[in-house]
Design a protein around this motif. Structure first.
Motif, PDB file in Angstrom:
ATOM      1  N   ASP A  33       0.820  -1.405  -0.007  1.00  0.00           N
ATOM      2  CA  ASP A  33       0.139   0.062   0.469  1.00  0.00           C
ATOM      3  C   ASP A  33       0.641   0.901   0.521  1.00  0.00           C
ATOM      4  OD1 ASP A  33      -2.195  -1.352   0.202  1.00  0.00           O
ATOM      5  OD2 ASP A  33      -2.382  -1.335   2.105  1.00  0.00           O
ATOM      6  N   MET A  34       2.533   1.437   1.228  1.00  0.00           N
ATOM      7  CA  MET A  34       2.616   2.056   0.994  1.00  0.00           C
ATOM      8  C   MET A  34       3.303   2.379  -0.681  1.00  0.00           C
ATOM      9  SD  MET A  34       4.617   1.483   4.713  1.00  0.00           S
ATOM     10  CE  MET A  34       6.565   2.478   3.865  1.00  0.00           C
ATOM     11  N   ARG A  35       3.630   1.734  -1.999  1.00  0.00           N
ATOM     12  CA  ARG A  35       4.398   1.806  -3.186  1.00  0.00           C
ATOM     13  C   ARG A  35       3.545   2.470  -3.770  1.00  0.00           C
ATOM     14  NH1 ARG A  35       5.876  -3.719  -1.690  1.00  0.00           N
ATOM     15  NH2 ARG A  35       8.068  -3.794  -2.120  1.00  0.00           N
ATOM     16  N   HIS A  36       1.993   2.325  -3.313  1.00  0.00           N
ATOM     17  CA  HIS A  36       0.852   2.913  -3.999  1.00  0.00           C
ATOM     18  C   HIS A  36       0.235   3.904  -3.644  1.00  0.00           C
ATOM     19  CE1 HIS A  36       1.455  -1.046  -6.027  1.00  0.00           C
ATOM     20  NE2 HIS A  36       1.374  -1.199  -6.827  1.00  0.00           N
ATOM     21  N   GLY A  37       0.714   4.073  -2.114  1.00  0.00           N
ATOM     22  CA  GLY A  37       0.728   6.006  -1.669  1.00  0.00           C
ATOM     23  C   GLY A  37       0.576   6.883  -1.825  1.00  0.00           C
ATOM     24  N   GLU A  38       0.481   8.102  -1.338  1.00  0.00           N
ATOM     25  CA  GLU A  38       0.741   9.264  -1.064  1.00  0.00           C
ATOM     26  C   GLU A  38       0.802  10.238  -0.142  1.00  0.00           C
ATOM     27  OE1 GLU A  38      -1.637  12.278  -2.925  1.00  0.00           O
ATOM     28  OE2 GLU A  38      -2.219  11.208  -5.003  1.00  0.00           O
ATOM     29  N   THR A  39       0.534   9.339   1.261  1.00  0.00           N
ATOM     30  CA  THR A  39       0.872   9.849   2.279  1.00  0.00           C
ATOM     31  C   THR A  39       0.715   8.851   3.455  1.00  0.00           C
ATOM     32  OG1 THR A  39      -0.223  12.260   2.131  1.00  0.00           O
ATOM     33  CG2 THR A  39       0.254  11.209   4.176  1.00  0.00           C
ATOM     34  N   LEU A  40       1.379   8.879   4.532  1.00  0.00           N
ATOM     35  CA  LEU A  40       1.002   7.612   5.527  1.00  0.00           C
ATOM     36  C   LEU A  40       0.843   8.400   7.216  1.00  0.00           C
ATOM     37  CD1 LEU A  40       1.705   4.798   6.728  1.00  0.00           C
ATOM     38  CD2 LEU A  40       4.177   5.891   6.890  1.00  0.00           C
ATOM     39  N   ARG A  41      -0.456   8.179   7.181  1.00  0.00           N
ATOM     40  CA  ARG A  41      -0.617   8.695   8.552  1.00  0.00           C
ATOM     41  C   ARG A  41       0.014   8.021   9.781  1.00  0.00           C
ATOM     42  NH1 ARG A  41      -3.890  11.091   5.157  1.00  0.00           N
ATOM     43  NH2 ARG A  41      -3.173  13.497   5.271  1.00  0.00           N
ATOM     44  N   LEU A  42       0.283   8.331  11.214  1.00  0.00           N
ATOM     45  CA  LEU A  42      -0.026   7.592  11.947  1.00  0.00           C
ATOM     46  C   LEU A  42      -0.006   7.917  13.060  1.00  0.00           C
ATOM     47  CD1 LEU A  42       3.595   7.248  10.374  1.00  0.00           C
ATOM     48  CD2 LEU A  42       3.552   5.223  11.954  1.00  0.00           C
ATOM     49  N   ARG A  43      -1.025   7.134  13.827  1.00  0.00           N
ATOM     50  CA  ARG A  43      -1.455   7.348  14.812  1.00  0.00           C
ATOM     51  C   ARG A  43      -1.442   6.333  15.979  1.00  0.00           C
ATOM     52  NH1 ARG A  43      -8.626   7.442  16.379  1.00  0.00           N
ATOM     53  NH2 ARG A  43      -7.934   4.913  15.458  1.00  0.00           N
ATOM     54  N   ILE A  44       0.011   6.776  16.798  1.00  0.00           N
ATOM     55  CA  ILE A  44      -0.048   6.011  18.057  1.00  0.00           C
ATOM     56  C   ILE A  44      -0.441   6.119  19.286  1.00  0.00           C
ATOM     57  CG2 ILE A  44       2.194   4.863  19.356  1.00  0.00           C
ATOM     58  CD1 ILE A  44       3.924   6.057  16.486  1.00  0.00           C
ATOM     59  N   HIS A  45      -1.059   5.031  20.134  1.00  0.00           N
ATOM     60  CA  HIS A  45      -2.610   5.190  20.959  1.00  0.00           C
ATOM     61  C   HIS A  45      -1.047   5.391  22.732  1.00  0.00           C
ATOM     62  CE1 HIS A  45      -5.737   3.838  19.179  1.00  0.00           C
ATOM     63  NE2 HIS A  45      -4.915   3.870  17.783  1.00  0.00           N
ATOM     64  N   ARG A  46      -0.536   6.444  23.382  1.00  0.00           N
ATOM     65  CA  ARG A  46       0.454   6.873  24.099  1.00  0.00           C
ATOM     66  C   ARG A  46      -0.543   6.100  25.664  1.00  0.00           C
ATOM     67  NH1 ARG A  46       2.806  12.303  22.681  1.00  0.00           N
ATOM     68  NH2 ARG A  46       0.810  13.141  23.004  1.00  0.00           N
ATOM     69  N   ALA A  47      -1.901   5.976  25.028  1.00  0.00           N
ATOM     70  CA  ALA A  47      -2.675   6.270  26.643  1.00  0.00           C
ATOM     71  C   ALA A  47      -4.247   6.290  26.339  1.00  0.00           C
ATOM     72  CB  ALA A  47      -2.135   7.005  27.547  1.00  0.00           C
ATOM     73  N   PRO A  48      -5.089   6.080  26.930  1.00  0.00           N
ATOM     74  CA  PRO A  48      -6.682   5.952  26.262  1.00  0.00           C
ATOM     75  C   PRO A  48      -7.644   7.866  26.007  1.00  0.00           C
ATOM     76  CG  PRO A  48      -7.042   4.327  28.625  1.00  0.00           C
ATOM     77  CD  PRO A  48      -5.130   5.052  28.006  1.00  0.00           C
ATOM     78  N   GLU A  49      -7.323   7.655  24.627  1.00  0.00           N
ATOM     79  CA  GLU A  49      -7.731   9.086  24.267  1.00  0.00           C
ATOM     80  C   GLU A  49      -6.486   9.502  23.790  1.00  0.00           C
ATOM     81  OE1 GLU A  49     -10.768   9.432  22.590  1.00  0.00           O
ATOM     82  OE2 GLU A  49     -11.355   7.562  23.393  1.00  0.00           O
ATOM     83  N   ASP A  50      -5.222   9.638  24.065  1.00  0.00           N
ATOM     84  CA  ASP A  50      -4.125  10.475  24.214  1.00  0.00           C
ATOM     85  C   ASP A  50      -3.064   9.622  23.330  1.00  0.00           C
ATOM     86  OD1 ASP A  50      -1.714  11.468  24.228  1.00  0.00           O
ATOM     87  OD2 ASP A  50      -1.091  10.966  26.200  1.00  0.00           O
ATOM     88  N   TYR A  51      -3.629  10.229  21.553  1.00  0.00           N
ATOM     89  CA  TYR A  51      -2.449   9.874  20.848  1.00  0.00           C
ATOM     90  C   TYR A  51      -1.130  10.905  19.956  1.00  0.00           C
ATOM     91  CZ  TYR A  51      -7.201   7.636  19.864  1.00  0.00           C
ATOM     92  OH  TYR A  51      -8.550   6.697  20.544  1.00  0.00           O
ATOM     93  N   TRP A  52      -0.190  10.375  19.537  1.00  0.00           N
ATOM     94  CA  TRP A  52       0.657  10.518  19.058  1.00  0.00           C
ATOM     95  C   TRP A  52       0.219  10.549  17.241  1.00  0.00           C
ATOM     96  CZ3 TRP A  52       6.224   9.062  19.154  1.00  0.00           C
ATOM     97  CH2 TRP A  52       7.017   9.392  17.986  1.00  0.00           C
ATOM     98  N   PHE A  53       0.632  11.895  16.267  1.00  0.00           N
ATOM     99  CA  PHE A  53       0.004  11.865  15.564  1.00  0.00           C
ATOM    100  C   PHE A  53       1.654  12.284  14.135  1.00  0.00           C
ATOM    101  CE2 PHE A  53      -3.609  12.907  17.372  1.00  0.00           C
ATOM    102  CZ  PHE A  53      -5.094  11.606  16.203  1.00  0.00           C
TER     103      PHE A  53
END
Length: 204
Positions: A139-159
């Motif tokens: 999917d990365m080879r054919h995509g334009e943008t990669l977005r990550l959402r890391i769940h550091r804690a409940p309702e606490d995300y690192w984007f």
């Protein structure tokens, strides 16, 4: 320890990533080639050798990498590196949390992120384990943008958001480098690469 405070507060500072730690083991980089917003390269230290495709364009202070080891090219691993303000005193895995990776607006891949430090290294590593790495890389080879959402804690995300411009070419060349027999190690290249951790050297 300072890292524990950072993670507990949910404030993870991003700093320059490509400064080689004074006391940490450094790898020689070579075979560096640019592919749009990505690079492909090899890293060597004695008989140890890895190959890498990296995106260092989207942030001046963070790097996303896909890595592989000759002899186990079919088992690449994914990693993010963040620099801390001080060399770390111990090697440890501090936490394992869920992570979601979104390619463009369509393809979502969910897995696990391990927070890792290495003794004598000023880097903080996020090792990404995905159920189907091959599908993600396709999917990365054919995509334009990669977005990550890391769940550091409940309702606490690192984007984080990374460009995929050049990813297809960088990943293809990384695979070719992985399959090539090792060459003699030359002088250290000045191009940034981000030091692979010992944890990263495992293929899994």
């Amino acid at each position: 320890m300072r890292l524990v405070t950072i993670l507990a507060s949910g404030l993870l500072p991003l700093a320059a990533l490509f400064v080689t730690p004074t006391l940490a083991t450094s790898f020689n980089t070579g075979d560096v080639q640019t592919h749009g917003d990505w690079h492909s390269l090899s890293l060597t230290l004695g008989d140890e050798r890895h190959v890498r495709a990296i995106e260092q364009h989207s942030y001046g202070d963070s790097v996303f990498s896909v890595n592989a080891t000759p002899g186990a090219c079919a088992h690449p691993w994914l990693e993010i590196r963040v620099a801390l303000d001080e060399l770390q005193s111990r090697s440890a895995t501090w936490n394992r949390v869920p992570v979601d990776m979104l390619i463009d607006r369509d393809d979502v891949h969910s897995g696990e992120a391990a927070f890792i430090t290495e003794r004598g290294d000023d880097g903080f590593y996020v090792r990404l384990s995905m159920p189907d790495t091959d599908a993600l890389l396709d999917d990365m080879r054919h995509g334009e943008t990669l977005r990550l959402r890391i769940h550091r804690a409940p309702e606490d995300y690192w984007f984080l958001v990374f460009s995929l411009n050049g990813a297809e070419q960088a990943l293809a060349r990384m695979n070719r480098l992985c399959e090539q027999p090792p060459k003699g190690t030359g002088p250290k290249d000045n191009a940034p690469a981000g030091k692979p951790t010992r944890a990263s050297s495992a293929t899994g």
